[in-house]
Design an enzyme around this catalytic site. Structure first.
Site, PDB file in Angstrom:
ATOM      1  N   ASP A  98      37.513   5.050  16.638  1.00  0.00           N
ATOM      2  CA  ASP A  98      37.360   6.105  16.686  1.00  0.00           C
ATOM      3  C   ASP A  98      37.571   6.864  15.337  1.00  0.00           C
ATOM      4  OD1 ASP A  98      36.980   9.036  17.089  1.00  0.00           O
ATOM      5  OD2 ASP A  98      38.496   8.824  18.590  1.00  0.00           O
ATOM      6  N   SER A 154      39.234  14.012  24.142  1.00  0.00           N
ATOM      7  CA  SER A 154      38.884  14.844  22.996  1.00  0.00           C
ATOM      8  C   SER A 154      39.222  16.174  23.129  1.00  0.00           C
ATOM      9  CB  SER A 154      37.298  14.729  23.053  1.00  0.00           C
ATOM     10  OG  SER A 154      36.661  15.019  22.051  1.00  0.00           O
ATOM     11  N   HIS A 176      34.443   7.130  19.362  1.00  0.00           N
ATOM     12  CA  HIS A 176      34.859   8.229  20.094  1.00  0.00           C
ATOM     13  C   HIS A 176      34.692   8.590  21.508  1.00  0.00           C
ATOM     14  CE1 HIS A 176      37.092  12.160  20.479  1.00  0.00           C
ATOM     15  NE2 HIS A 176      35.945  12.596  21.055  1.00  0.00           N
TER      16      HIS A 176
END
Length: 378
Positions: A322, A157, A355
């Site tokens: 995601d 991320s 995610h």
């Protein structure tokens, strides 16, 4: 917490810190005259200092990536699934360094630490920091530890964005770059989510323009709402449906506005627990760093040009469910690297967790990640 630590755990750990006295010039135009960075290490640095791996953390994470602080801890570090003996980031092979970013709230200099000029917490006076600022401070930490070149930079991320920036800014200082569930820049939709989260905090009556420390209070409601919103975006619809469905806590509708559905209870719990462990001013800073990240902007918005000088070999991983950092965004990074004939391996992992999948023990993800890290020569 088990009575005996599992063999693939790094064991009991403790944070370390270093105070830097050389001023750090920031992208925003401000300068930190001095600052402190808190970090943890796992494994042993080899004689040639060639086995070091830097972990870059995501928005709400910190330096505590693996292991336990005591046998009474309920949970280990946030990336326990990936760091430890025999795990993808194998501490039998690698010396792992995991810092808390500047502007964080877990010990590194940030809004909740004391401003030496005022003897009060920085609060909203702490300057806005960027991914590039973090990379610069991390490079200085590497110098302190005697690491001139990292075996690998690894992040998921926002951490993956830092790893990408590292490869651009310090091409000779890393051999491999692992970018997981990331993007070359945020979409307008992602910026919008971050802005709603910030407004929830900024509009809380207890925020006091960021000076809530002096008022002996916290913007509980605003930070709770920000976390609830963020958490929705970290999960996929399939994951939420599988975990909660439309289950009612009491098995019936009560025709009111209190918690009735299990998913409501879960989100409120996530929001409430987050308030107890995170700082609102730090949340504002971290989301802005996300919004501002766009390395291609310095190259006429040409990502390939931005990556033209990188020397590291890349592993880019995305997850099918995601939707906040979709596989298409990872493929943009892969294409830009291939355009410049860089070495890149790409894996798109089928997973329903959304995610947050990069934090989960998903077998195919761990197998792919481990196989790639095992071929890194140290």
């Amino acid at each position: 917490m088990p009575d005996i630590l599992p063999p693939d755990c790094v064991g009991l750990v403790k944070p370390q810190s270093h105070k830097f006295t050389t001023p750090l010039a920031l992208d925003c135009g401000s300068t930190l005259p001095n600052y402190e960075m808190v970090y943890e290490t796992y494994g042993t640095l080899n004689k040639n200092h060639s086995n070091a791996v830097l972990i870059c953390h995501a928005l709400s994470s910190d330096h505590h990536a693996a292991g336990y602080y005591s046998m009474q801890d309920k949970k280990p570090g946030w990336w326990e699934t990936c760091i430890g003996p025999g795990k993808p980031i194998d501490t039998n092979r690698f010396f792992v360094v995991s810092p808390n970013n500047l502007g964080g709230c877990k010990g590194s200099t940030g809004p909740n630490t004391i401003n030496p000029e005022t003897s009060k917490p920085y609060g909203p006076d702490f300057p806005i920091v960027t991914v590039r600022d973090w990379v610069k401070s991390q490079a200085r930490l590497g110098d302190v530890l005697g690491i001139s070149q990292w075996a690998a930079l690894v992040g998921g991320s926002l951490g993956g964005m830092q790893a990408l920036q590292w490869a651009i800014d310090y091409p000779k200082h890393l051999r491999y770059c692992v970018v997981i569930a990331a993007a070359p820049k945020l979409t307008a939709q992602n910026i919008a989510f971050n802005e709603v989260a910030r407004q929830a905090i900024l509009s809380d009556p207890e925020f006091h323009a960021g000076h809530y420390y002096q008022h002996d209070t916290l913007p509980h409601r605003g930070l709770m709402l920000a976390r609830m919103l963020g958490h929705i975006t970290y999960l996929s619809e399939a994951a939420m449906r599988k975990k909660f469905g439309r289950e009612l806590r009491e098995g019936k509708i009560n025709f009111g506005f209190d918690v009735e559905f299990q998913v409501e209870s879960y989100l409120r719990h996530q929001g409430t627990s987050f308030v107890d462990r995170f700082d609102a001013n730090t949340y504002l800073l971290m989301t802005k760093a996300l919004d501002y990240f766009d390395p291609a902007s310095d190259y006429n918005n040409n990502l390939s040009a931005a990556l033209a000088s990188v020397l590291a070999k890349f592993l880019v991983i995305s997850f099918t469910s995601d939707w906040r950092f979709s596989p298409a965004r990872s493929r943009e990074i892969v294409k830009a690297l291939l355009d410049k004939k860089k070495q890149v391996t790409y894996a798109e992992i089928k997973a329903h967790e959304g995610h947050d999948a990069f934090l989960m023990p998903i077998p195919k993800f761990l197998q792919t990640f481990r196989a790639y890290m095992q071929q890194i020569e140290i």
